[in-house]
Scaffold this active site. Structure first.
Site, PDB file in Angstrom:
ATOM      1  N   TYR A  54     -11.589  27.742 -23.254  1.00  0.00           N
ATOM      2  CA  TYR A  54     -12.798  27.111 -23.699  1.00  0.00           C
ATOM      3  C   TYR A  54     -13.822  28.403 -23.446  1.00  0.00           C
ATOM      4  O   TYR A  54     -13.716  29.169 -22.111  1.00  0.00           O
ATOM      5  CB  TYR A  54     -13.354  26.121 -23.130  1.00  0.00           C
ATOM      6  CG  TYR A  54     -12.858  24.783 -23.378  1.00  0.00           C
ATOM      7  CD1 TYR A  54     -13.515  24.292 -24.780  1.00  0.00           C
ATOM      8  CD2 TYR A  54     -11.926  24.002 -22.663  1.00  0.00           C
ATOM      9  CE1 TYR A  54     -13.083  23.009 -25.096  1.00  0.00           C
ATOM     10  CE2 TYR A  54     -11.397  22.835 -23.330  1.00  0.00           C
ATOM     11  CZ  TYR A  54     -12.048  22.382 -24.278  1.00  0.00           C
ATOM     12  OH  TYR A  54     -11.766  21.237 -24.892  1.00  0.00           O
TER      13      TYR A  54
ATOM     14  N   TYR B  47      -4.088  23.324 -22.739  1.00  0.00           N
ATOM     15  CA  TYR B  47      -4.074  24.148 -21.595  1.00  0.00           C
ATOM     16  C   TYR B  47      -4.009  23.158 -20.238  1.00  0.00           C
ATOM     17  O   TYR B  47      -4.141  21.920 -20.243  1.00  0.00           O
ATOM     18  CB  TYR B  47      -5.975  24.342 -21.485  1.00  0.00           C
ATOM     19  CG  TYR B  47      -7.203  23.156 -21.888  1.00  0.00           C
ATOM     20  CD1 TYR B  47      -7.276  22.670 -20.712  1.00  0.00           C
ATOM     21  CD2 TYR B  47      -7.336  22.980 -23.124  1.00  0.00           C
ATOM     22  CE1 TYR B  47      -8.244  21.240 -20.870  1.00  0.00           C
ATOM     23  CE2 TYR B  47      -8.412  21.927 -23.234  1.00  0.00           C
ATOM     24  CZ  TYR B  47      -8.849  21.433 -22.188  1.00  0.00           C
ATOM     25  OH  TYR B  47      -9.628  20.155 -22.371  1.00  0.00           O
TER      26      TYR B  47
ATOM     27  N   ARG C  73      -3.574  19.346 -20.793  1.00  0.00           N
ATOM     28  CA  ARG C  73      -4.006  18.581 -22.020  1.00  0.00           C
ATOM     29  C   ARG C  73      -3.244  18.951 -23.228  1.00  0.00           C
ATOM     30  O   ARG C  73      -3.107  20.299 -23.513  1.00  0.00           O
ATOM     31  CB  ARG C  73      -5.508  18.720 -22.226  1.00  0.00           C
ATOM     32  CG  ARG C  73      -6.613  18.365 -21.226  1.00  0.00           C
ATOM     33  CD  ARG C  73      -6.796  17.262 -20.775  1.00  0.00           C
ATOM     34  NE  ARG C  73      -6.415  16.113 -21.696  1.00  0.00           N
ATOM     35  CZ  ARG C  73      -7.325  15.972 -22.847  1.00  0.00           C
ATOM     36  NH1 ARG C  73      -8.442  16.399 -23.078  1.00  0.00           N
ATOM     37  NH2 ARG C  73      -6.939  14.782 -23.695  1.00  0.00           N
TER      38      ARG C  73
ATOM     39  N   HIS D 141      -6.127  19.518 -28.670  1.00  0.00           N
ATOM     40  CA  HIS D 141      -7.168  18.481 -29.060  1.00  0.00           C
ATOM     41  C   HIS D 141      -8.300  18.955 -29.630  1.00  0.00           C
ATOM     42  O   HIS D 141      -8.761  20.108 -29.106  1.00  0.00           O
ATOM     43  CB  HIS D 141      -7.540  17.326 -27.933  1.00  0.00           C
ATOM     44  CG  HIS D 141      -8.013  17.876 -26.760  1.00  0.00           C
ATOM     45  ND1 HIS D 141      -7.172  18.505 -25.676  1.00  0.00           N
ATOM     46  CD2 HIS D 141      -9.193  18.159 -26.538  1.00  0.00           C
ATOM     47  CE1 HIS D 141      -8.098  19.198 -25.009  1.00  0.00           C
ATOM     48  NE2 HIS D 141      -9.304  18.852 -25.208  1.00  0.00           N
TER      49      HIS D 141
ATOM     50  N   HIS E 185     -12.792  17.726 -29.622  1.00  0.00           N
ATOM     51  CA  HIS E 185     -13.579  16.672 -29.450  1.00  0.00           C
ATOM     52  C   HIS E 185     -14.525  16.581 -30.539  1.00  0.00           C
ATOM     53  O   HIS E 185     -14.840  17.471 -31.099  1.00  0.00           O
ATOM     54  CB  HIS E 185     -14.570  17.264 -28.103  1.00  0.00           C
ATOM     55  CG  HIS E 185     -13.681  17.632 -26.777  1.00  0.00           C
ATOM     56  ND1 HIS E 185     -13.459  16.503 -26.041  1.00  0.00           N
ATOM     57  CD2 HIS E 185     -12.913  18.707 -26.625  1.00  0.00           C
ATOM     58  CE1 HIS E 185     -12.895  16.921 -24.843  1.00  0.00           C
ATOM     59  NE2 HIS E 185     -12.539  18.379 -25.190  1.00  0.00           N
TER      60      HIS E 185
HETATM   61 FE   LIG Z   1     -10.897  19.528 -24.126  1.00  0.00          FE
END
Ligand SMILES: [Fe+2]
Length: 233
Positions: free
Chosen positions: A102, A141, A151, A154, A156
């Site tokens: 991110y 990640y 995770r 995905h 959001h």
């Molecule tokens: Fe996320």
């Protein structure tokens, strides 16, 4: 208002799900505070209204160069419990880059930041409730929830609805991702049929030849076939 009677057990993630550690701190331990009615009636996000920009729904064109990774199209419809389109509603998304990083000060996982990828987009549904984004397929990640926790890939999503009080937040996953079986966020939705409502479908009709693969993610806001949303029940 959410009609909880219409929600089947296990079809929505509970506020408290200890395998997903953050819920232990996040779930209310005190009686809920009633939101003043004037907030519930707000007709727009409190941070103000900015017109949708030309590249807001194309995360591959928000910088001088193209981001690294697999270009994809994510599209679908937003509907209510009777399948009626939710028209002209704000749909926002955010995600990590192709390497699983991110653009956020708290993300220090050792994967590269992409200077050409912010990872945020928004659009408004059309008269049929349709939305469409062009983006990059996000990477998996690691996170600190438990030993060797990863995770699944995905995206959001936030659905704003007509007022601040109606905002709904969820996550979209990709078909056949082996990490979903190990992910406490995905598994906090216990009903396998409801889990599948979080998984997008590869859709050949959405692909653009020589350009991008397409994934369909339809979002149902209410009722028995509702998409699971975070923090709703
Ligand atoms: Fe996320």
């Amino acid at each position: 208002m959410i009609d909880r009677r219409a929600l089947e057990a296990g079809s929505q993630p509970p506020l408290l799900y200890p395998p997903y550690k953050s819920t232990v701190k996040r779930a209310p331990a005190q009686p809920l505070v009633i939101v003043p009615e004037r907030f519930a009636a707000l007709a727009a996000p409190v941070y103000g209204y900015l017109p949708i920009g030309e590249t807001d729904n194309d995360l591959t064109r928000q910088h001088a160069g193209e981001p690294q990774g697999e270009r994809i199209i994510v599209a679908g419809r937003v509907v209510d419990e009777d399948g009626r389109p939710v028209r002209h509603t704000l749909v926002e998304l955010w995600q990590c880059n192709a390497a699983g990083r991110y653009r956020h000060a708290r993300d220090n996982h050792p994967a590269p930041v992409d200077p050409h990828f912010t990872g945020a987009g928004r659009t408004i549904t059309d008269a049929e409730g349709r939305y469409r984004f062009v983006t990059i397929k996000p990477g998996a990640y690691p996170w600190g929830n438990h030993d060797n926790a990863w995770r699944p890939a995905h995206i959001h999503f936030s659905l704003f609805g007509p007022s601040l009080a109606t905002r709904l937040v969820t996550q979209m996953y990709f078909p056949s991702d082996p990490l979903c079986a190990y992910d406490p966020m995905f598994q906090s939705v216990r009903d396998p049929r409801a889990q599948q409502r979080l998984v997008s479908a590869f859709d050949l009709s959405l692909t653009e030849p020589n350009w991008a693969l397409g994934y369909r993610f339809d979002i149902v806001l209410r009722g028995r076939a509702s998409t699971p949303f975070e923090g709703r029940v």
